[in-house]
Write a protein that holds these residues in place. Sequence first.
Motif, mmCIF file in Angstrom:
data_model
loop_
_atom_site.group_PDB
_atom_site.id
_atom_site.type_symbol
_atom_site.label_atom_id
_atom_site.label_comp_id
_atom_site.label_asym_id
_atom_site.label_seq_id
_atom_site.Cartn_x
_atom_site.Cartn_y
_atom_site.Cartn_z
ATOM 1 N N GLU A 25 -6.068 1.402 3.819
ATOM 2 C CA GLU A 25 -6.392 2.191 2.630
ATOM 3 C C GLU A 25 -6.754 3.627 2.992
ATOM 4 O OE1 GLU A 25 -5.734 1.044 -0.202
ATOM 5 O OE2 GLU A 25 -5.798 -1.136 0.021
ATOM 6 N N THR A 28 -3.480 5.610 4.326
ATOM 7 C CA THR A 28 -2.486 5.907 3.290
ATOM 8 C C THR A 28 -3.016 6.915 2.276
ATOM 9 O OG1 THR A 28 -3.186 3.903 2.095
ATOM 10 C CG2 THR A 28 -1.254 3.713 3.507
ATOM 11 N N HIS A 29 -4.272 6.778 1.886
ATOM 12 C CA HIS A 29 -4.799 7.693 0.875
ATOM 13 C C HIS A 29 -5.050 9.090 1.435
ATOM 14 C CE1 HIS A 29 -5.448 3.855 -1.291
ATOM 15 N NE2 HIS A 29 -5.185 4.606 -2.332
ATOM 16 N N PHE A 32 -1.773 10.663 1.071
ATOM 17 C CA PHE A 32 -1.536 11.053 -0.324
ATOM 18 C C PHE A 32 -2.271 12.346 -0.670
ATOM 19 C CE2 PHE A 32 -1.011 6.333 -1.732
ATOM 20 C CZ PHE A 32 0.268 6.320 -1.187
ATOM 21 N N MET A 33 -3.409 12.563 -0.019
ATOM 22 C CA MET A 33 -4.231 13.753 -0.299
ATOM 23 C C MET A 33 -3.685 15.003 0.384
ATOM 24 S SD MET A 33 -7.886 11.801 0.129
ATOM 25 C CE MET A 33 -8.908 13.272 0.182
ATOM 26 N N SER A 225 -3.852 -5.539 -2.886
ATOM 27 C CA SER A 225 -3.301 -4.445 -2.094
ATOM 28 C C SER A 225 -2.730 -4.964 -0.775
ATOM 29 C CB SER A 225 -4.385 -3.398 -1.824
ATOM 30 O OG SER A 225 -3.897 -2.339 -1.042
ATOM 31 N N PRO A 231 -0.829 0.607 -1.181
ATOM 32 C CA PRO A 231 -2.126 1.267 -1.338
ATOM 33 C C PRO A 231 -2.651 1.161 -2.768
ATOM 34 C CG PRO A 231 -0.595 2.663 -0.125
ATOM 35 C CD PRO A 231 0.204 1.514 -0.649
ATOM 36 N N ALA A 233 -4.014 3.194 -4.826
ATOM 37 C CA ALA A 233 -3.712 4.251 -5.788
ATOM 38 C C ALA A 233 -2.405 4.007 -6.533
ATOM 39 C CB ALA A 233 -3.668 5.606 -5.081
ATOM 40 N N PHE A 243 -11.028 1.150 -5.889
ATOM 41 C CA PHE A 243 -10.563 2.508 -5.621
ATOM 42 C C PHE A 243 -11.743 3.473 -5.541
ATOM 43 C CE2 PHE A 243 -8.573 6.598 -6.941
ATOM 44 C CZ PHE A 243 -7.748 6.743 -5.842
ATOM 45 N N VAL A 247 -12.472 5.740 -2.196
ATOM 46 C CA VAL A 247 -12.595 7.210 -2.283
ATOM 47 C C VAL A 247 -13.947 7.653 -1.719
ATOM 48 C CG1 VAL A 247 -12.796 9.152 -3.890
ATOM 49 C CG2 VAL A 247 -10.965 7.471 -4.170
#
Length: 253
Positions: A25, A28-29, A32-33, A225, A231, A233, A243, A247
Amino acid sequence: YKKESKVLSFYNFKGGVGKTTMCFEVATHLAFMGYEVLVVDTDPQAHLSTALSFDTSYEYPTLYDIIVKDLSPKDCIVNIYDGLDCLPSNLSLTRLEAELDSLPRREERVSISLKSLKKEYDFIIFDCNPTISRLNMNIINFSDILPIIVETQLFAINGLKMLMQDLKKFCSRMLIDLPKVVVIPNKYEERTVSSGEAMSLIRKYYANYAIPDFAIRMSEELKTSTKLNMPLALFCRSNSIAFEDIVEMIRYL
């Protein structure tokens, strides 16, 4: 600017605590950011590689080939999507432990092999195998931050005490500073006595290492997930507690 990545290594010598899920998590996030992320699977069971859609029956190169066969890391790294690269794992990594014992500077081989990549990525993230191993000592030696995933159960807190003693002993022997340890309680259930007792012990003995008043709450979405290899999101509800927790963990790390 001159990039110098932070190295995060998700660690615990106990299996089944959710370490690979959290690593998946976070990596991958972060991608994405907009960050450039390399995730390194060092568990021969290759659960992280499977989550990233690798066919682990295929004999693709791994960290073993970089350290033992002197392959270039760039020839072994696979792009997953924009911002996320992976150095995958398979059963070849079971042979690495014995090879490390015969190499000079055996606790520094990961650093020697991968240090050039620190200028390529914002984050290098390891999913460690659940053992007290020479390879894990290598990874700790290379790390800036050690997120230690621990279940909110009393027996897991006893294991955390042993783990911290082992870490401090190794760093003292190597004459290096202990990486920044972040204890992350996982699978927290507010209504259970055992979770409450475990959190109390973490606050009492590990407050200097833990995110204040924080735990990853038990959630079906995290299980989904992992099952979907997707992921959070990409599918979670707008009011997802899972989520929200991921975060918050990323923000702190």
